[in-house]
Scaffold this active site. Structure first.
Site, PDB file in Angstrom:
ATOM      1  CB  SER A   1      41.249 -55.946  67.212  1.00 27.85           C
ATOM      2  OG  SER A   1      42.224 -55.005  66.853  1.00 27.85           O
TER       3      SER A   1
ATOM      4  CE  LYS B   1      41.016 -61.010  66.761  1.00 29.38           C
ATOM      5  NZ  LYS B   1      40.742 -61.968  67.820  1.00 29.38           N
TER       6      LYS B   1
ATOM      7  CE1 TYR C   1      44.256 -60.717  65.106  1.00 29.25           C
ATOM      8  CE2 TYR C   1      44.374 -58.359  64.681  1.00 29.25           C
ATOM      9  CZ  TYR C   1      44.132 -59.407  65.552  1.00 29.25           C
ATOM     10  OH  TYR C   1      43.740 -59.153  66.841  1.00 29.25           O
TER      11      TYR C   1
END
Ligand code: NAD
Ligand code: WQD
Length: 337
Positions: free
Chosen positions: A124, A152, A148
């Site tokens: 992302s 990643k 989050y």
């Protein structure tokens, strides 16, 4: 060629499975349906006219994965499976680290056991943190500010170390910008639980009267109109990017990282106006305070994606708004089973 798509019942996975099937790939899908519904897979089959071999399983379940790899000769894996809500990740960091990081570790171990060494990973633009300038190229410094984003970034490190230790692996790290829109049929689309956190599903809920107005999070950013600027990319373009990534893996390129964005940034106000145009009437909005953790501006330099995998986003902002709205109008309550 057979592709295992984990998290294929979700928003990006379902659109990608259609593109894979349309490009002649066979598709096996593993999804625990923790954030999706089985009907999405049925719709993928209906739209493509082809079969998906579906397994309801958690990728952390090693035995379940072994069964899949035993029953199918998999050529490449695309891993969409994971949790993705920034706010929730702050409230439930351990669940996010466990699902996202432990999940891909188990997946990689089982891939190695079965000699499958081609992997596409959904990263992302969040890994760029608050970029020092725009547009963003793949070599920008990386940082995160929430669990989050950390999952990643850590997974990117894990994949780089894996590749260093075993260069028979071919790994495609795709850094998505802001995926929006839906399949033009209006049969599949984004179906968040409860009140959407992201801008576009929120706007489409306002468009169909499920929410009263759009809250614009701040109009005092250092951007042309003061509202946040992002690189919105049609999920259909994004899905096509995955097919190109899978094709590239077949050339045994080693590990590569590409941005999947359009290279164009739109502000929140521009997005509200674009949806008003698609709807044919004004979408109501109110300006409110900034959302903590948001950055002013984020858009991709998409040139390496074009040069390396031949990816160029084709669809316009009007296409994105029309298709997102069409999905929401056809399915005001999302998927209903
Ligand atoms: P989604 O939640 O719609 O899809 C993810 C799917 O994975 C869901 O169907 C869910 O049920 C499944 N899943 C979750 N944990 C699982 C597990 N342990 N085992 C099996 N299945 C599991 O999300 P999406 O928007 O389609 O995103 C797909 C991927 O792309 C995610 O990894 C996400 O972090 C990443 N991503 C998304 C965006 C975005 O804005 N949508 C942006 C950048 C990156
Ligand atoms: C876009 C713009 C908001 C909602 C998030 C994740 C990122 C990635 C994509 C997964 C911002 C504004 C929003 C609203 C608003 N996901 N906004 N009112 O924050 O760019 O990215 O999704 O990897 O990691 O952080 O997307 O759609 O939430 O916000 O004004 O109700 O819209 O401030 O400027 P974001 P978003």
């Amino acid at each position: 060629m057979k592709i295992l798509v984990t998290g294929g019942a979700g928003y990006i996975g379902s659109h990608t499975m259609i593109k894979l099937l349309e490009n002649g790939y066979e598709v096996v899908c593993v999804d625990d349906l923790s954030n999706s519904k089985m009907i999405a897979v049925k719709k993928v089959e209906e739209i493509s006219g082809k079969k998906v071999d579906f397994y309801k399983a958690d990728i952390r379940d090693r035995e379940a994965l072994r069964k899949v790899f035993t029953e199918h000769k998999i050529d490449s894996v695309i891993n969409f499976a994971g949790y993705k809500a920034v706010g929730e990740s702050c409230a439930k960091p351990i669940e996010y680290y466990d699902n996202n990081i432990y999940g891909i570790l188990v997946l990689i171990e089982v891939m190695r056991e079965f000699g499958v060494k081609n992997l596409v990973f959904s990263s992302s633009a969040t890994v760029y943190g608050n970029p020092h300038k725009v547009p963003i190229t793949e070599d920008f410094p990386l940082s995160t500010s929430n669990p989050y984003g950390s999952t990643k970034l850590f997974i990117e490190y894990i994949l780089k170390d894996l590749y260093k230790s075993d260069n028979e692996f071919n790994i495609s790290i795709l850094r998505y910008f802001n995926p929006i829109g839906a399949h033009p049929s209006g049969k599949i689309g984004e179906d968040p639980n409860g009140i959407p956190n992201n801008l576009c599903p929120y706007i489409t809920k306002v468009c169909v009267g499920k929410l009263p107005f759009v809250n614009i999070f701040g109009d005092d950013y250092p951007t042309p109109d003061g509202t946040g600027v992002r690189d919105y990319i049609h999920v259909e373009d994004l899905a096509e990017g995955h097919v190109l990534a899978v094709k590239k893996l077949e050339e045994k390129p080693g590990l590569f990282i590409v941005n999947l964005g359009t290279g164009v940034g739109y502000s929140v106000l521009e997005m509200v106006n674009a949806f008003s145009k698609a709807l044919g009437k004004e979408v109501p909005y109110k300006i409110g305070p900034r959302r903590p953790g948001d950055i002013p501006m984020c858009y991709a330099d998409p040139s390496f994606a074009e040069e390396f995998i031949g990816f160029k986003a084709k669809r316009t902002l009007d296409d994105m708004c029309r298709d997102a709205l069409n999905w929401q109008l056809n399915n005001p309550d999302g998927y209903v089973e």
